[in-house]
Design an enzyme around this catalytic site. Sequence first.
Site, PDB file in Angstrom:
ATOM      1  N   LYS A  62       0.834  -1.228   0.028  1.00  0.00           N
ATOM      2  CA  LYS A  62      -0.003  -0.060  -0.097  1.00  0.00           C
ATOM      3  C   LYS A  62       0.991   1.308   0.013  1.00  0.00           C
ATOM      4  O   LYS A  62       1.935   1.387   0.719  1.00  0.00           O
ATOM      5  CB  LYS A  62      -0.724   0.064   1.257  1.00  0.00           C
ATOM      6  CG  LYS A  62      -1.818   0.978   1.166  1.00  0.00           C
ATOM      7  CD  LYS A  62      -2.729   0.979   2.503  1.00  0.00           C
ATOM      8  CE  LYS A  62      -4.043   2.148   2.462  1.00  0.00           C
ATOM      9  NZ  LYS A  62      -4.761   1.815   3.474  1.00  0.00           N
ATOM     10  N   SER A  78      -9.848   1.709   2.557  1.00  0.00           N
ATOM     11  CA  SER A  78      -8.962   2.391   1.570  1.00  0.00           C
ATOM     12  C   SER A  78      -8.053   1.670   0.940  1.00  0.00           C
ATOM     13  O   SER A  78      -7.449   2.201  -0.020  1.00  0.00           O
ATOM     14  CB  SER A  78      -8.321   3.732   2.408  1.00  0.00           C
ATOM     15  OG  SER A  78      -7.383   2.905   3.319  1.00  0.00           O
ATOM     16  N   SER A  94     -10.007  -0.719   6.525  1.00  0.00           N
ATOM     17  CA  SER A  94      -9.547  -0.529   5.383  1.00  0.00           C
ATOM     18  C   SER A  94      -8.628  -1.822   4.924  1.00  0.00           C
ATOM     19  O   SER A  94      -8.231  -1.870   3.714  1.00  0.00           O
ATOM     20  CB  SER A  94      -8.511   0.750   5.425  1.00  0.00           C
ATOM     21  OG  SER A  94      -9.326   1.666   5.173  1.00  0.00           O
TER      22      SER A  94
HETATM   23  N1  GLN Z   1     -13.395   3.887   5.653  1.00  0.00           N
HETATM   24  C1  GLN Z   1     -12.857   4.410   6.801  1.00  0.00           C
HETATM   25  C2  GLN Z   1     -12.614   5.714   6.672  1.00  0.00           C
HETATM   26  O1  GLN Z   1     -12.810   6.242   5.890  1.00  0.00           O
HETATM   27  C3  GLN Z   1     -11.783   3.638   7.395  1.00  0.00           C
HETATM   28  C4  GLN Z   1     -10.400   3.886   6.603  1.00  0.00           C
HETATM   29  C5  GLN Z   1      -9.443   2.817   7.249  1.00  0.00           C
HETATM   30  O2  GLN Z   1      -9.445   2.097   7.856  1.00  0.00           O
HETATM   31  N2  GLN Z   1      -8.290   3.597   6.664  1.00  0.00           N
HETATM   32  O3  GLN Z   1     -11.886   6.449   7.552  1.00  0.00           O
END
Ligand code: GLN
Length: 495
Positions: free
Chosen positions: A87, A162, A186
């Site tokens: 990532k 994400s 995410s």
């Molecule tokens: N979708 C969640 C957010 O927008 C979690 C994102 C994540 O775990 N980085 O914050």
Amino acid sequence: MEASRTTDLSPVELTAVEIAEHVKKGDITAEAVTKATLDRIDTFNPKVNAFLHVSRDEALEAARAVDQKRARGEALGVLAGVPVAIKDALSTRGTPTTSASKILEGYIPPYDATVITRLRAADAILPGKTNMDEFAMGSSNENSAYGTVKNPWDLTRTPGGSSGGSAAAVAARFTSTSLGSDTGGSIRQPAALTGTFGFKPTYGRVSRFGLIAFASSLDQIGPFASDVRGAARVLSVISGRDTKDATTLEAAVPDFEAACTRGVKGLRIGVPEEYFQKGLDPEVEASVRGALAELEKAGCIIKPVSLPHTRFAVATYYVIATAEASSNLARFDGIRYGLRVEPERGGIKDLYGATRDRGFGKEVKRRILLGTFVLSAGYYDAYYLKAQKVRTLIKQDFDKAFESVDVICAPTSPTPAFKLGEKSNDPLAMYLSDIYTLPASLAGLPAASMPVAPTKSGLPIGFQMVGRALEEETLFALAAFMEPSSPLRSFPKLS
Ligand code: GLN
């Protein structure tokens, strides 16, 4: 799209453990595996957009070094020749690292994140950096400044976010494993939406040194994989105390792979009623309940449990995560990293403002504003402090449930992969897609997503399992037990 698994030994279809074994035995070279990986990325990444950067020369060079090591008779690491996609939130020395933000365009870290150092030491190969929501803020990958990732099972749909690029890289079998980060879901949510196995370890299990921080009291790094043992092996490599991250725990790292053969007889599985309410897609519910019924037949004890504060998780998370983000993102000022926008007039404050205005995307700005607001003198007690108290209540719900069960199982995401564009103009609808993953993040608990029977139209569905702190082994035992009847090993045809 149709699922396939052919029987030839194309490196593309091997699991991480199989690749390492073949490379060690010498019936395949790390270079051949890496070439096959890069070829597949060249052919299909234009469709999927999972990679932001492909490190062709560095990957081939690292692969040749592994082959030479073997030729010299030296012992090889447990990930010998295994390509692991990374990532883009993780710092990689000498390789562009942007967190999918314009503000970090051109930034090349002078050091490796600890997880990267550990992967390299295990002889893994790093073919490239994966696309993501900007600064890991999002659930669909549509917040990337470099174009969205497409779900390999249906290119008109989101892979989730994400860590959508890392999930799609494994779903498309560019690599057998990848690393993501999970702040509120995410890793688990994109794993669910792409039919991969995704694992968020206990908070403190894995060093975040070199991870571009989003919300530091929540961020954890973990693997995606095309099989359960692959994730176990990668997690063993990256786990453990690191003096560069004071939040890492002293706890010994167990043999996660050994846990995969433990079985599940007598395992007490808690099913939280709060995760099966309005908004849950009927096909997701049926598939998750079907998997639970099979586990019961196999000797698990299924019990209802209650996690009564679940309904506050979204609000709590979006106060705490934005507060921490507003503070973490203050470092991007146009002076130290990446983009610098020189203002037409004025001084340094104008330079900060112009750089941040141009460099950050809409969702990131929204979160900085929200986070700054909830931390402001007049509102701190009403929002931030209150959210911290509710976070404790959410954690206590889990503590109580774990008095009578060993693991908690539920859907990972309320729906299968949604269409690109479907929620991108409705932040609240997007935030609600994390409803089932946020509580375990707030409680710091290990949690994974395992694919179960797909929808009628062939979209993956994720089964979430949450364990007690530092009991990742229970999750590996359960996932490995489910694996033979799971669609985990099938993948979409991309041609
Ligand atoms: N979708 C969640 C957010 O927008 C979690 C994102 C994540 O775990 N980085 O914050």
